[in-house]
Enzyme design. Structure first.
Site, PDB file in Angstrom:
ATOM      1  N   ASP A 112     113.690  72.227  24.486  1.00 32.51           N
ATOM      2  CA  ASP A 112     113.140  70.887  24.346  1.00 32.51           C
ATOM      3  C   ASP A 112     112.887  70.542  22.893  1.00 32.51           C
ATOM      4  OD1 ASP A 112     112.706  70.829  27.320  1.00 32.51           O
ATOM      5  OD2 ASP A 112     111.793  68.958  26.664  1.00 32.51           O
ATOM      6  N   ARG A 162     106.680  61.398  26.929  1.00 28.32           N
ATOM      7  CA  ARG A 162     106.607  62.865  27.038  1.00 28.32           C
ATOM      8  C   ARG A 162     106.579  63.440  25.619  1.00 28.32           C
ATOM      9  NH1 ARG A 162     110.206  65.698  31.345  1.00 28.32           N
ATOM     10  NH2 ARG A 162     108.478  67.161  31.180  1.00 28.32           N
ATOM     11  N   ARG A 177     114.888  63.492  33.414  1.00 32.99           N
ATOM     12  CA  ARG A 177     114.230  64.560  32.635  1.00 32.99           C
ATOM     13  C   ARG A 177     115.308  65.379  31.954  1.00 32.99           C
ATOM     14  NH1 ARG A 177     117.053  67.764  34.656  1.00 32.99           N
ATOM     15  NH2 ARG A 177     115.839  69.343  33.606  1.00 32.99           N
ATOM     16  N   GLY A 178     114.879  66.356  31.139  1.00 34.68           N
ATOM     17  CA  GLY A 178     115.833  67.100  30.313  1.00 34.68           C
ATOM     18  C   GLY A 178     115.887  66.398  28.958  1.00 34.68           C
ATOM     19  N   ALA A 179     115.632  67.162  27.888  1.00 41.49           N
ATOM     20  CA  ALA A 179     115.447  66.534  26.568  1.00 41.49           C
ATOM     21  C   ALA A 179     116.585  65.585  26.151  1.00 41.49           C
ATOM     22  CB  ALA A 179     115.219  67.618  25.524  1.00 41.49           C
ATOM     23  N   ASN A 224     110.557  75.381  25.513  1.00 43.99           N
ATOM     24  CA  ASN A 224     111.384  75.097  26.689  1.00 43.99           C
ATOM     25  C   ASN A 224     110.512  75.249  27.938  1.00 43.99           C
ATOM     26  OD1 ASN A 224     113.998  74.392  27.786  1.00 43.99           O
ATOM     27  ND2 ASN A 224     114.088  76.445  28.617  1.00 43.99           N
ATOM     28  N   LYS A 225     111.106  74.941  29.075  1.00 46.77           N
ATOM     29  CA  LYS A 225     110.387  74.934  30.355  1.00 46.77           C
ATOM     30  C   LYS A 225     109.503  76.173  30.531  1.00 46.77           C
ATOM     31  CE  LYS A 225     110.293  72.297  32.652  1.00 46.77           C
ATOM     32  NZ  LYS A 225     109.152  71.356  32.468  1.00 46.77           N
TER      33      LYS A 225
HETATM   34  O1  MRU Z   1     110.387  68.971  32.272  1.00 47.31           O
HETATM   35  P1  MRU Z   1     111.867  68.853  32.103  1.00 47.31           P
HETATM   36  O2  MRU Z   1     112.610  68.959  33.389  1.00 47.31           O
HETATM   37  O3  MRU Z   1     112.252  67.639  31.304  1.00 47.31           O
HETATM   38  O4  MRU Z   1     112.256  70.122  31.252  1.00 47.31           O
HETATM   39  C1  MRU Z   1     113.592  70.351  30.933  1.00 47.31           C
HETATM   40  C2  MRU Z   1     113.817  71.603  30.166  1.00 47.31           C
HETATM   41  O5  MRU Z   1     112.916  72.358  29.898  1.00 47.31           O
HETATM   42  C3  MRU Z   1     115.204  71.857  29.700  1.00 47.31           C
HETATM   43  O6  MRU Z   1     115.443  73.224  29.606  1.00 47.31           O
HETATM   44  C4  MRU Z   1     115.429  71.217  28.317  1.00 47.31           C
HETATM   45  O7  MRU Z   1     114.961  69.904  28.277  1.00 47.31           O
HETATM   46  C5  MRU Z   1     116.849  71.242  27.935  1.00 47.31           C
HETATM   47  S1  MRU Z   1     117.851  70.224  28.959  1.00 47.31           S
HETATM   48  C6  MRU Z   1     119.439  70.321  28.360  1.00 47.31           C
END
Ligand code: MRU
Length: 316
Positions: free
Chosen positions: A219, A80, A46-48, A229-230
């Protein structure tokens, strides 16, 4: 010690299963594009930026196996919906294939460029972190969420390695706990002082003068600087504004969606309510109560002090 979330092994992708952290380091062997798609969907990765890199290798696996590139592209794309890097990386792979380029080199380039961008972001961003700062961060934006180093957490890393004293408040980040499980794990490995807090603790710490700045990732960023973002990021931006605390968004240019404008142009992922009502298979809510699980929210540009990228510092 530098953390790495995935390795391309020439014929398969070795992926650290982030659902198992911090208790166990389990590595998955992904040798089919459908396994890559599933890993993204189920949040083993996970993480963009990491999603983008891994999807590029997924595309490579599918095309190398003789699958229809269109089907491979669509399958990976439909994993996603919010992380823009996913679409950016897949479009880049598709274009490379159409142009007859070496797509293995293209996937590797996507990974290497992300790593270099993060290192550069760290160099630029660390200048904004005051000596002795108490920084608050949300979710996980570190090496695990990228090709390495990290975005918001990368800035913290760079500040730490430049000799600055930094302390990190780690939002646990309900419901998936990327903060307490992953960010804390990364910080611990590097000996960066930190404390985990429940998400609702942030406001009170700000009021008490215990937060000097907030650093979060993104994201997707629209052309007019709305930031997805999250979930919980928007609330932090409002709190920061109200307490006059700098609120920084940290992201590479591959997170900027230049075709979107305004907050309604971003699709927010809605995930299963079971992820809110259960932790590791243990129920923490009545089975029959419905729950809402939005994975992201949107922060408007007026709440953002600056967006730190590998190229510049943008003041929306
Ligand atoms: O649901 P996730 O864990 O994929 O969400 C991740 C985030 O919201 C991060 O802040 C974002 O992707 C940036 S990661 C460098």
């Amino acid at each position: 010690m530098e953390v790495k979330a995935f390795y391309w092994e020439g014929s398969f992708l070795r992926l650290l299963d982030q659902r198992e952290l911090p208790e166990r380091e389990v590595w998955l062997r992904l040798d089919h594009y459908k396994k890559v798609a599933q890993a993204i969907k189920d949040m083993a990765v996970r993480g963009a930026p990491a999603i983008g890199c891994v999807a590029a290798y997924g595309f490579l696996l599918g095309v190398k196996a003789g699958e229809d590139p269109k089907v491979v592209y669509e399958t990976l794309k439909n994993t996603r919906p919010t992380a823009y890097n996913l679409f950016w990386a897949l479009d880049r792979m598709k274009r490379a294939l159409e142009l007859g380029k070496n797509i293995e080199e293209e996937a590797k380039a996507i990974e290497e460029e992300d790593y270099r961008a993060n290192k550069r972001i760290g160099q630029i961003g660390k200048e904004l972190i005051p000596e002795g700062a108490k920084v608050l961060t949300h979710c996980n934006t570190g090496a695990l969420a990228t090709a390495g180093w990290g975005t918001a957490l990368g800035v913290i890393r760079s500040a730490h390695y430049s000799g600055k004293k930094v302390f990190v408040w780690v939002d646990e980040t309900r419901p998936y706990l990327q903060g307490s499980k992953l960010t804390a794990w990364e910080l611990l490995k590097e000996g960066i002082p930190h404390k985990i807090i429940t998400d609702s603790t942030a406001g009170y710490l700000m009021r008490k003068g215990l937060v000097d700045c907030v650093l979060v990732g993104a994201d997707r960023i629209t052309k007019d600087y709305h930031v997805a973002n999250k979930i919980g990021t928007y609330a932090l931006s409002v709190l920061s504004k109200s307490h006059r605390i700098p609120f920084y968004v940290v992201a590479p240019k591959s997170t900027f969606d230049m075709n979107s404008h305004g907050e309604d142009s971003i699709r927010i992922e809605e995930r299963s309510q079971e992820e809110v009502k259960n932790i590791k298979g243990i129920a923490i809510a009545p089975k029959d109560s419905p729950a809402l699980h939005l994975a992201f929210d949107i922060t408007p540009p007026e709440n953002i002090t600056a967006i730190i990228t590998e190229e510049d510092i943008i003041k929306p």
